[in-house]
Design a protein around this motif. Structure first.
Motif, PDB file in Angstrom:
ATOM      1  N   SER A 217       0.820  -1.208   0.000  1.00 32.30           N
ATOM      2  CA  SER A 217       0.000   0.000   0.000  1.00 32.30           C
ATOM      3  C   SER A 217       0.854   1.257   0.000  1.00 32.30           C
ATOM      4  N   GLY A 218       1.932   1.252   0.775  1.00 35.97           N
ATOM      5  CA  GLY A 218       2.757   2.450   0.898  1.00 35.97           C
ATOM      6  C   GLY A 218       3.484   2.811  -0.374  1.00 35.97           C
ATOM      7  N   ILE A 219       4.166   1.842  -0.988  1.00 33.45           N
ATOM      8  CA  ILE A 219       4.927   2.122  -2.210  1.00 33.45           C
ATOM      9  C   ILE A 219       3.993   2.515  -3.341  1.00 33.45           C
ATOM     10  N   GLY A 220       2.848   1.831  -3.458  1.00 28.45           N
ATOM     11  CA  GLY A 220       1.893   2.165  -4.511  1.00 28.45           C
ATOM     12  C   GLY A 220       1.348   3.575  -4.357  1.00 28.45           C
ATOM     13  N   THR A 221       1.045   3.960  -3.135  1.00 26.03           N
ATOM     14  CA  THR A 221       0.498   5.293  -2.884  1.00 26.03           C
ATOM     15  C   THR A 221       1.512   6.381  -3.205  1.00 26.03           C
ATOM     16  N   VAL A 222       2.739   6.186  -2.741  1.00 29.60           N
ATOM     17  CA  VAL A 222       3.785   7.184  -2.989  1.00 29.60           C
ATOM     18  C   VAL A 222       4.047   7.321  -4.484  1.00 29.60           C
ATOM     19  N   ASN A 223       4.102   6.201  -5.206  1.00 30.51           N
ATOM     20  CA  ASN A 223       4.326   6.258  -6.647  1.00 30.51           C
ATOM     21  C   ASN A 223       3.198   6.982  -7.361  1.00 30.51           C
ATOM     22  N   ALA A 224       1.963   6.754  -6.914  1.00 40.33           N
ATOM     23  CA  ALA A 224       0.816   7.435  -7.528  1.00 40.33           C
ATOM     24  C   ALA A 224       0.926   8.939  -7.336  1.00 40.33           C
ATOM     25  N   VAL A 225       1.356   9.365  -6.160  1.00 40.21           N
ATOM     26  CA  VAL A 225       1.515  10.798  -5.885  1.00 40.21           C
ATOM     27  C   VAL A 225       2.617  11.393  -6.743  1.00 40.21           C
ATOM     28  N   LEU A 226       3.769  10.695  -6.816  1.00 41.31           N
ATOM     29  CA  LEU A 226       4.911  11.225  -7.559  1.00 41.31           C
ATOM     30  C   LEU A 226       4.643  11.268  -9.055  1.00 41.31           C
ATOM     31  N   THR A 227       3.812  10.370  -9.557  1.00 38.07           N
ATOM     32  CA  THR A 227       3.500  10.353 -10.987  1.00 38.07           C
ATOM     33  C   THR A 227       2.746  11.619 -11.401  1.00 38.07           C
ATOM     34  N   GLY A 228       2.016  12.210 -10.482  1.00 32.35           N
ATOM     35  CA  GLY A 228       1.192  13.361 -10.818  1.00 32.35           C
ATOM     36  C   GLY A 228       1.858  14.711 -10.639  1.00 32.35           C
ATOM     37  N   VAL A 229       3.123  14.767 -10.251  1.00 31.97           N
ATOM     38  CA  VAL A 229       3.780  16.065 -10.013  1.00 31.97           C
ATOM     39  C   VAL A 229       4.127  16.734 -11.336  1.00 31.97           C
ATOM     40  N   PRO A 230       4.231  18.077 -11.362  1.00 32.32           N
ATOM     41  CA  PRO A 230       4.467  18.817 -12.622  1.00 32.32           C
ATOM     42  C   PRO A 230       5.778  18.444 -13.323  1.00 32.32           C
ATOM     43  N   ILE A 231       6.868  18.384 -12.567  1.00 30.47           N
ATOM     44  CA  ILE A 231       8.167  18.012 -13.143  1.00 30.47           C
ATOM     45  C   ILE A 231       8.290  16.494 -13.045  1.00 30.47           C
ATOM     46  N   ASP A 232       8.427  15.829 -14.182  1.00 28.06           N
ATOM     47  CA  ASP A 232       8.387  14.364 -14.253  1.00 28.06           C
ATOM     48  C   ASP A 232       9.514  13.743 -13.434  1.00 28.06           C
ATOM     49  N   LEU A 233       9.155  13.160 -12.282  1.00 29.79           N
ATOM     50  CA  LEU A 233      10.136  12.529 -11.403  1.00 29.79           C
ATOM     51  C   LEU A 233      10.275  11.047 -11.721  1.00 29.79           C
ATOM     52  N   ILE A 234       9.147  10.343 -11.828  1.00 32.71           N
ATOM     53  CA  ILE A 234       9.177   8.898 -12.058  1.00 32.71           C
ATOM     54  C   ILE A 234       9.823   8.569 -13.401  1.00 32.71           C
ATOM     55  N   GLY A 235       9.470   9.317 -14.447  1.00 33.68           N
ATOM     56  CA  GLY A 235      10.051   9.063 -15.762  1.00 33.68           C
ATOM     57  C   GLY A 235      11.562   9.276 -15.760  1.00 33.68           C
ATOM     58  N   ALA A 236      12.002  10.355 -15.107  1.00 36.15           N
ATOM     59  CA  ALA A 236      13.436  10.647 -15.057  1.00 36.15           C
ATOM     60  C   ALA A 236      14.204   9.592 -14.278  1.00 36.15           C
ATOM     61  N   LEU A 237      13.554   9.002 -13.284  1.00 38.51           N
ATOM     62  CA  LEU A 237      14.240   7.987 -12.483  1.00 38.51           C
ATOM     63  C   LEU A 237      14.565   6.733 -13.293  1.00 38.51           C
ATOM     64  N   GLY A 238      13.976   6.608 -14.480  1.00 41.12           N
ATOM     65  CA  GLY A 238      14.354   5.512 -15.366  1.00 41.12           C
ATOM     66  C   GLY A 238      15.828   5.555 -15.752  1.00 41.12           C
ATOM     67  N   GLU A 239      16.442   6.742 -15.634  1.00 42.50           N
ATOM     68  CA  GLU A 239      17.871   6.880 -15.948  1.00 42.50           C
ATOM     69  C   GLU A 239      18.761   6.203 -14.906  1.00 42.50           C
ATOM     70  N   LEU A 240      18.204   5.930 -13.722  1.00 41.39           N
ATOM     71  CA  LEU A 240      19.025   5.360 -12.637  1.00 41.39           C
ATOM     72  C   LEU A 240      19.722   4.077 -13.043  1.00 41.39           C
ATOM     73  N   GLY A 241      19.020   3.238 -13.785  1.00 41.53           N
ATOM     74  CA  GLY A 241      19.578   1.918 -14.090  1.00 41.53           C
ATOM     75  C   GLY A 241      20.353   1.839 -15.384  1.00 41.53           C
ATOM     76  N   THR A 242      20.619   2.972 -16.034  1.00 40.00           N
ATOM     77  CA  THR A 242      21.250   2.956 -17.357  1.00 40.00           C
ATOM     78  C   THR A 242      22.576   2.195 -17.374  1.00 40.00           C
ATOM     79  N   TYR A 243      23.400   2.390 -16.348  1.00 41.48           N
ATOM     80  CA  TYR A 243      24.735   1.799 -16.362  1.00 41.48           C
ATOM     81  C   TYR A 243      24.940   0.724 -15.292  1.00 41.48           C
ATOM     82  N   VAL A 244      23.847   0.318 -14.623  1.00 37.37           N
ATOM     83  CA  VAL A 244      24.011  -0.631 -13.522  1.00 37.37           C
ATOM     84  C   VAL A 244      24.559  -1.964 -14.008  1.00 37.37           C
TER      85      VAL A 244
END
Length: 437
Positions: free
Chosen positions: A109-136
């Protein structure tokens, strides 16, 4: 997240808390040697709980929560480190699974709720975080070379690096195997080859008797007695991986997160197979560490040698995943004694286990930091402060952490810095200092 997937996670957390309470298996390598002290009456449960909490809480708060928010996938640090603590701290064996199940519900419940909130913010946070794994994956593939340098010196390390890089560039020209897979495969082969050569040269096989003594046999026998519970845990973990709610390591979670977002496409399947290959190689590399601590303590790993992750990613459906996951744990435990005897004959391989783990951490730390900087720059580039504005916030968070004694571990500070950068930029947007372009 549907009802069936939720039930799987709750059952998994309940069971892992129970087997932790009973001293059958834990996830944290540092807790494993403490459990025999309690079982044999030299340590109180409250003292053991304090050790478990101290060793794990930082990982849960940083790596566990940070990676879950970045990928929308549950992970072992979030689930199993917490159930380690819940299990060893529970005063009664029937309380442990109840509290473990409640933890699973809270995570879902907690992770899903937080992700739902972050998805709706004006500056795209969730989409940008896709860069985290680029070089892992690319960074992780370098760990055998770092381990070689640490254990065998700079000269052999440089030679190994040259050989590995040659295979990385040439191998994909003549095969369908990726450059990262070539890097890891050749590096692991060279590391194991050097270990075996060193022991044969020094005839260092006089440790085998220590591993073949009565204590060794008794503790391997104890793990075998717990096989039914361990097999069920292996089955549930494989199913959780198979239904796309759980990822076994930071080496695979970012690729899996991208793949699951793509749906059932050829590109997604290719990413999943790449992740599975890397997970398999990671599991091979962890055998010396997990096997040595298991045969000397009588306490197994929650996910065994972690091959259950690999099986879960690739199995065609949850039923097959459950069967294969249980069988993998069965085979692992049955051959555990033989692995212990083999490692007794090659102490350099056992010694390499610590170097392997620290090298993995170093490589992933670097890759995650670079990915986090990229993510922050992407967020900043969408605003009037530019990419440099995103960079400076994350860089400042990282440097403050270093200057204040590394309150947050390096593996977590990058993703946490990127998430914090996104939140700060969105806050500045709300008060009018930052604007979108």
């Amino acid at each position: 997240m549907n009802l069936v997937n939720s039930v799987i996670v709750v059952l998994l957390c309940a069971l892992t808390a129970f087997i932790s309470h009973m001293g059958m298996a834990v996830f944290h390598d540092g807790i494993r040697p403490v459990i025999p002290e309690y079982i044999e009456g030299r340590l109180h449960r409250s003292e053991m709980a304090s050790v478990a909490f101290g060793l794990s809480v930082g990982f849960i708060a940083s790596v566990g929560i940070g990676n879950a928010l970045a990928t929308n996938l549950l992970n072992p640090w979030l689930l199993f480190l917490a159930t380690d603590i819940i299990g060893v701290a529970s005063p009664k064996k029937w309380i442990a699974p109840i509290l473990g199940g409640l933890w699973g519900i809270l995570c879902l419940s907690g992770i899903g709720t937080v992700n739902a909130v972050l998805t709706g913010v004006p500056i795209d946070l969730i989409g940008a975080l896709g860069e985290l794994g680029t070089y892992v994956v690319t960074g992780f593939a370098l760990f055998p070379l770092i381990a070689i340098i640490v254990q065998f010196g700079m000269k052999k390390g440089i030679i190994a690096a040259v050989i590995t890089i040659m295979f990385r560039f040439v191998g994909p020209m003549f095969s369908t195997v990726s450059g990262d897979s070539w890097t890891m495969l050749i590096g692991v082969i060279l590391l194991l080859g050097l270990c075996i050569y060193e022991d044969i040269k020094n005839k260092s096989n006089d440790d085998s008797d220590a591993l073949e003594g009565n204590v060794f046999s008794e503790r391997v026998g104890r793990i075998r007695k717990n096989l039914p519970f361990l097999m069920v845990a292996g089955a549930l973990i494989a199913v959780a991986c198979n239904v796309h709610v759980f990822a076994g390591s930071d080496v695979t979670m970012f690729d899996l997160s991208k793949a699951y977002a793509m749906g059932n496409t050829p590109e997604a399947q290719a990413l999943i197979h790449t992740a599975a290959t890397n997970e398999f190689m990671r599991a091979l590399s962890f055998i010396p560490l997990i096997a040595t601590t298991a045969v000397t303590t009588g306490v197994y790993g929650v996910a065994g040698f972690t091959f259950v992750y690999f099986a879960g990613y690739l199995c065609p459906n949850p039923i097959v995943a459950a069967i294969v996951g249980a069988l993998i744990i069965l085979v692992e435990v049955l051959i555990l004694g033989y692995i212990g005897k083999f490692l007794g004959k090659f102490p350099s391989i056992r010694s390499a286990s610590d170097n392997i783990r620290s090298s993995m951490n170093t490589c992933v730390e670097l890759a995650l930091l670079i990915g986090s900087i990229n993510a922050s720059c992407v967020m900043g580039a969408s605003t009037n402060v530019g990419a440099a504005g995103g960079f400076i916030i994350t860089a400042l968070i990282y440097l403050i952490n270093e200057a204040t004694g590394r309150k947050i571990m390096r593996m977590a500070i990058g993703p946490i810095g990127a998430i914090a950068t996104g939140l700060i930029l969105n806050l500045l947007y709300l008060i009018g200092i930052v604007t979108l372009i």
